[in-house]
Scaffold this active site. Structure first.
Site, PDB file in Angstrom:
ATOM      1  N   ARG A  88       0.784  -0.821   0.152  1.00  0.00           N
ATOM      2  CA  ARG A  88      -0.273   0.013  -0.142  1.00  0.00           C
ATOM      3  C   ARG A  88       1.087   1.353   0.022  1.00  0.00           C
ATOM      4  NH1 ARG A  88      -4.663   1.360   4.856  1.00  0.00           N
ATOM      5  NH2 ARG A  88      -5.786   2.348   3.493  1.00  0.00           N
ATOM      6  N   ASP A 148     -19.567   3.440   0.440  1.00  0.00           N
ATOM      7  CA  ASP A 148     -19.672   2.553   0.956  1.00  0.00           C
ATOM      8  C   ASP A 148     -20.647   2.349   2.176  1.00  0.00           C
ATOM      9  OD1 ASP A 148     -16.410   1.906   2.071  1.00  0.00           O
ATOM     10  OD2 ASP A 148     -16.741   3.265   0.618  1.00  0.00           O
ATOM     11  N   ARG A 151     -23.273   1.355  -0.084  1.00  0.00           N
ATOM     12  CA  ARG A 151     -24.048  -0.476  -0.168  1.00  0.00           C
ATOM     13  C   ARG A 151     -24.198  -1.124   1.364  1.00  0.00           C
ATOM     14  NH1 ARG A 151     -17.116  -0.264  -1.909  1.00  0.00           N
ATOM     15  NH2 ARG A 151     -17.558  -0.653  -3.890  1.00  0.00           N
ATOM     16  N   HIS A 175     -11.736   4.751   4.007  1.00  0.00           N
ATOM     17  CA  HIS A 175     -12.352   3.825   2.963  1.00  0.00           C
ATOM     18  C   HIS A 175     -11.422   3.057   2.645  1.00  0.00           C
ATOM     19  CE1 HIS A 175     -14.623   3.221  -0.969  1.00  0.00           C
ATOM     20  NE2 HIS A 175     -12.476   3.459  -1.194  1.00  0.00           N
TER      21      HIS A 175
END
Length: 314
Positions: A88, A148, A151, A175
């Site tokens: 990452r 999100d 969702r 996120h």
């Protein structure tokens, strides 16, 4: 005649879907698409433009950074994608190098715009954009957990067989993998989540955990099947742009800069935020339960840790 101009930086899957969502939702009168691959941007812009006679008047073009001049909003979807074997932090540093060249050019032609960052990791890249741009934090926003949260509501709506628009709740935090489903403040209409759940006589153990995991892993599931996500995030971006241009003062879980709210500061992270014509109008602060508060602070620390280790801080 006053026009609403939105420029999209990056004509990939997300950028193209965003331009389409903006057109279909009648959000802007002028849409400019920029990509380092100009032919790709031209193809996407032309494809979208050819449907404009069937919707509200809108001009969709591919252009240069200079052509984005005087945009009301600049949506940034550009950035490097994570490759197999990359960490990452590797991805963050690669995108920092890209943004150090890109953001000053955007700001040069758009000194009064609102920058809306969509590229991942969005919380980190929104902070990077804010630092490089020199803009007040109110005018640098990340798409955060708006998707999100959608969702989350959609998953609950499907599970309870009700209209997801009547589910009121939020996903906050990063996120990403450390995001938090705020069940303590979730309601179905005016009924608390726990009350409604009890009334449904659902016998499934771990229902909350399953829904939260479904939301957190949604992108992974889609990517495993089609290689990328683009439609739902485009709808989320169009929703944010609508709130800005119409000065709606809507409450959306954008990635916003905190200065002590929730005992967290100097970080971009998602929390319910009032969004209007000037960008961030107000960050809403409410009481989380103990576990949610701890998780939120841990989520902020994860973001801060990656930033501290990145080349931005060097």
């Amino acid at each position: 005649m006053k026009t609403n101009k939105i420029s999209i930086i990056g004509a990939g899957n997300v950028g193209a879907a965003t331009a389409f969502a903006l057109m279909m939702n009648k959000v802007a009168s002028d849409i400019v698409m920029y990509d380092i691959d100009h032919k790709k941007a031209e193809g996407e812009a032309l494809d979208i433009f050819q449907g404009t006679s069937l919707v509200a008047p809108v001009d969709v073009v591919a252009g240069s950074i200079e052509d984005t001049k005087d945009s009301d909003i600049v949506v940034i979807t550009a950035g490097a994608a994570q490759k197999p074997g990359e960490t990452r932090l590797d991805l963050v540093n690669k995108n920092i190098a890209i943004y150090q060249k890109l953001i000053p050019e955007i700001v040069k032609y758009n000194p009064h715009t609102i920058l809306l960052v969509v590229s991942n990791p969005v919380d980190i890249l929104t902070y990077v954009t804010w630092k490089i741009s020199g803009f007040p934090s109110e005018r640098v926003i990340g798409s955060g957990t708006v998707l999100d949260t959608s969702r989350f509501k959609s998953a609950i709506g499907r599970a309870f067989d009700i209209d997801a628009r009547n589910v009121h709740g939020y996903i906050i935090g990063e996120h990403g993998d450390s995001e938090i489903a705020v069940y303590s403040k979730t309601t179905i209409g005016v009924i608390t989540f726990d009350e409604y759940f009890k009334s449904q006589k659902i016998k499934e153990k771990g229902f909350k955990t399953r829904i939260a995991a479904e939301v957190k892993n949604a992108a992974y599931e889609i990517i495993q099947r089609k290689g990328y996500t683009n439609y739902a995030v485009a709808v989320a971006v169009a929703r944010i742009c609508t709130a800005i241009l119409r000065d709606e003062r809507s409450i959306l879980t954008t990635s916003s800069y905190l200065t002590g709210e929730y005992h967290v500061d100097d970080v971009y992270i998602s929390t319910p935020t009032v969004i209007g014509r000037s960008g961030v109008a107000k960050i809403l602060e409410f009481d989380l339960d103990a576990d949610e508060q701890i998780a939120f602070e841990e989520s902020a620390n994860i973001i801060k840790g990656i930033l501290k280790a990145s080349t931005l801080e060097k």
